[in-house]
Design a protein around this motif. Structure first.
Motif, PDB file in Angstrom:
ATOM      1  N   ARG A 195       0.836  -1.218   0.000  1.00  0.00           N
ATOM      2  CA  ARG A 195       0.000   0.000   0.000  1.00  0.00           C
ATOM      3  C   ARG A 195       0.865   1.261   0.000  1.00  0.00           C
ATOM      4  NH1 ARG A 195      -5.280   0.827   1.600  1.00  0.00           N
ATOM      5  NH2 ARG A 195      -4.596   2.525   2.921  1.00  0.00           N
TER       6      ARG A 195
ATOM      7  N   ASP B 221      -2.946 -18.616  -4.643  1.00  0.00           N
ATOM      8  CA  ASP B 221      -4.142 -18.049  -4.013  1.00  0.00           C
ATOM      9  C   ASP B 221      -4.606 -18.927  -2.847  1.00  0.00           C
ATOM     10  OD1 ASP B 221      -4.829 -19.988  -5.860  1.00  0.00           O
ATOM     11  OD2 ASP B 221      -6.053 -18.652  -7.084  1.00  0.00           O
TER      12      ASP B 221
ATOM     13  N   THR C 252      -2.310 -12.979  -0.381  1.00  0.00           N
ATOM     14  CA  THR C 252      -2.767 -13.007  -1.780  1.00  0.00           C
ATOM     15  C   THR C 252      -4.217 -12.540  -1.871  1.00  0.00           C
ATOM     16  OG1 THR C 252      -1.415 -15.007  -1.951  1.00  0.00           O
ATOM     17  CG2 THR C 252      -2.694 -14.397  -3.889  1.00  0.00           C
ATOM     18  N   GLY C 253      -5.055 -12.999  -0.930  1.00  0.00           N
ATOM     19  CA  GLY C 253      -6.474 -12.630  -0.952  1.00  0.00           C
ATOM     20  C   GLY C 253      -6.673 -11.128  -0.797  1.00  0.00           C
ATOM     21  N   LEU C 254      -5.982 -10.525   0.158  1.00  0.00           N
ATOM     22  CA  LEU C 254      -6.122  -9.083   0.382  1.00  0.00           C
ATOM     23  C   LEU C 254      -5.615  -8.302  -0.825  1.00  0.00           C
ATOM     24  CD1 LEU C 254      -4.952  -8.977   4.104  1.00  0.00           C
ATOM     25  CD2 LEU C 254      -7.238  -8.390   3.264  1.00  0.00           C
TER      26      LEU C 254
ATOM     27  N   MET D  69      -5.520  -9.330  -3.897  1.00  0.00           N
ATOM     28  CA  MET D  69      -6.470  -9.496  -5.008  1.00  0.00           C
ATOM     29  C   MET D  69      -7.603  -8.484  -4.887  1.00  0.00           C
ATOM     30  SD  MET D  69      -6.615 -13.645  -5.203  1.00  0.00           S
ATOM     31  CE  MET D  69      -7.874 -13.873  -6.467  1.00  0.00           C
ATOM     32  N   ALA D  70      -8.043  -8.236  -3.641  1.00  0.00           N
ATOM     33  CA  ALA D  70      -9.128  -7.271  -3.429  1.00  0.00           C
ATOM     34  C   ALA D  70      -8.685  -5.848  -3.781  1.00  0.00           C
ATOM     35  CB  ALA D  70      -9.600  -7.334  -1.978  1.00  0.00           C
ATOM     36  N   MET D  71      -7.416  -5.542  -3.531  1.00  0.00           N
ATOM     37  CA  MET D  71      -6.900  -4.195  -3.777  1.00  0.00           C
ATOM     38  C   MET D  71      -6.457  -3.975  -5.221  1.00  0.00           C
ATOM     39  SD  MET D  71      -4.481  -4.120  -0.414  1.00  0.00           S
ATOM     40  CE  MET D  71      -3.227  -3.099  -1.200  1.00  0.00           C
TER      41      MET D  71
ATOM     42  N   ASP E 204      -5.706  -3.624  -9.276  1.00  0.00           N
ATOM     43  CA  ASP E 204      -6.325  -3.037 -10.469  1.00  0.00           C
ATOM     44  C   ASP E 204      -6.590  -4.134 -11.482  1.00  0.00           C
ATOM     45  OD1 ASP E 204      -5.988  -0.029  -9.959  1.00  0.00           O
ATOM     46  OD2 ASP E 204      -3.996  -0.839  -9.549  1.00  0.00           O
TER      47      ASP E 204
ATOM     48  N   VAL F 164      -6.397  -8.564 -11.815  1.00  0.00           N
ATOM     49  CA  VAL F 164      -6.104  -9.887 -11.269  1.00  0.00           C
ATOM     50  C   VAL F 164      -6.015 -10.864 -12.437  1.00  0.00           C
ATOM     51  CG1 VAL F 164      -6.929 -11.804  -9.822  1.00  0.00           C
ATOM     52  CG2 VAL F 164      -7.294  -9.444  -9.079  1.00  0.00           C
TER      53      VAL F 164
ATOM     54  N   LYS G 114      -5.895 -14.563 -13.002  1.00  0.00           N
ATOM     55  CA  LYS G 114      -6.047 -15.844 -12.304  1.00  0.00           C
ATOM     56  C   LYS G 114      -5.799 -16.957 -13.313  1.00  0.00           C
ATOM     57  CE  LYS G 114      -8.702 -18.043  -8.730  1.00  0.00           C
ATOM     58  NZ  LYS G 114      -9.192 -17.786  -7.393  1.00  0.00           N
TER      59      LYS G 114
END
Ligand SMILES: [Zn+2]
Length: 200
Positions: A100, A115, A126-128, A130-132, A134, A136, A138
């Motif tokens: 961040r 993941d 990885t999960g957090l 992915m949420a942040m 721009d 992803v 996969k």
């Protein structure tokens, strides 16, 4: 300007490293030339550099145990790449917070990693991320049993060790059916039975 975050994730053998190397190459050929590639290793005591290669692509990576080892480089880089980002969870700084901060200072970030573990449980970092993110990406592999698209990593050895380094000797990609059918039942968190108190 706020940096751009790309997350490359998926099971083992899905080509995450190749995708990461592609992004490094694009950056070097474009305007974001100063690229820092980071890895962690359980078995290396001090920082050293290592070359990651795949399909003829190569990049030099710094293998580190603490972010403080590369503090100056983190500030200079245009793009910071994390290989196997799920392994950065227990460093001297929280990897998600560090990313961040990098984004806030205008640095682009590419984070590649698993993941989920072989039990299908999400890796928190990885999960957090992915949420942040721009973007992803996969990726999927091919099931070692039937050849269908595989989203899971199957552990071939029956034990309950969550994180264990290994490659084709320990793990293989599997489709949901062939992953779940052969998963040791002990490793799955049991859903509460009807009438049982659940804290959900
Ligand atoms: Zn299958």
């Amino acid at each position: 300007m706020y940096g751009r975050l790309t997350v490359i994730c998926g099971p083992m053998f899905a080509g995450k490293t190749t995708e990461l190397l592609k992004r490094i190459l694009w950056a070097r050929n474009g305007e974001r030339k100063d690229v820092l590639v980071l890895k962690t290793a359980f078995d290396v005591r001090y920082s050293r550099t290592e070359v990651i290669t795949h399909d003829g692509l190569a990049a030099e990576a710094v293998v580190l145990h603490a972010f403080s080892d590369v503090e100056a480089r983190l500030q200079e880089a245009d793009l910071v790449c994390f290989d196997e980002v799920q392994f950065f969870q227990n460093m001297d700084r929280d990897v998600v917070e560090l990313i961040r901060d990098l984004l806030a200072s205008g640095t682009d970030v590419v984070a590649a990693g698993l993941d989920t573990n072989w039990k299908g449980e999400a890796f928190a970092a990885t999960g957090l991320l992915m949420a942040m993110a721009d973007e992803v990406v996969k990726l999927k592999a091919h099931c070692a049993v039937c050849g269908q698209p595989a989203h899971k990593t199957f552990k071939k050895v029956e034990d309950n060790v969550e994180i264990q380094l290994g490659h084709g000797d320990l793990y293989e990609p599997r489709c949901n059916r062939h992953w779940f059918d052969h998963l040791p039942l002990l490793s799955l968190s049991r859903a509460p039975a009807e009438g049982e108190i659940s804290n959900v």
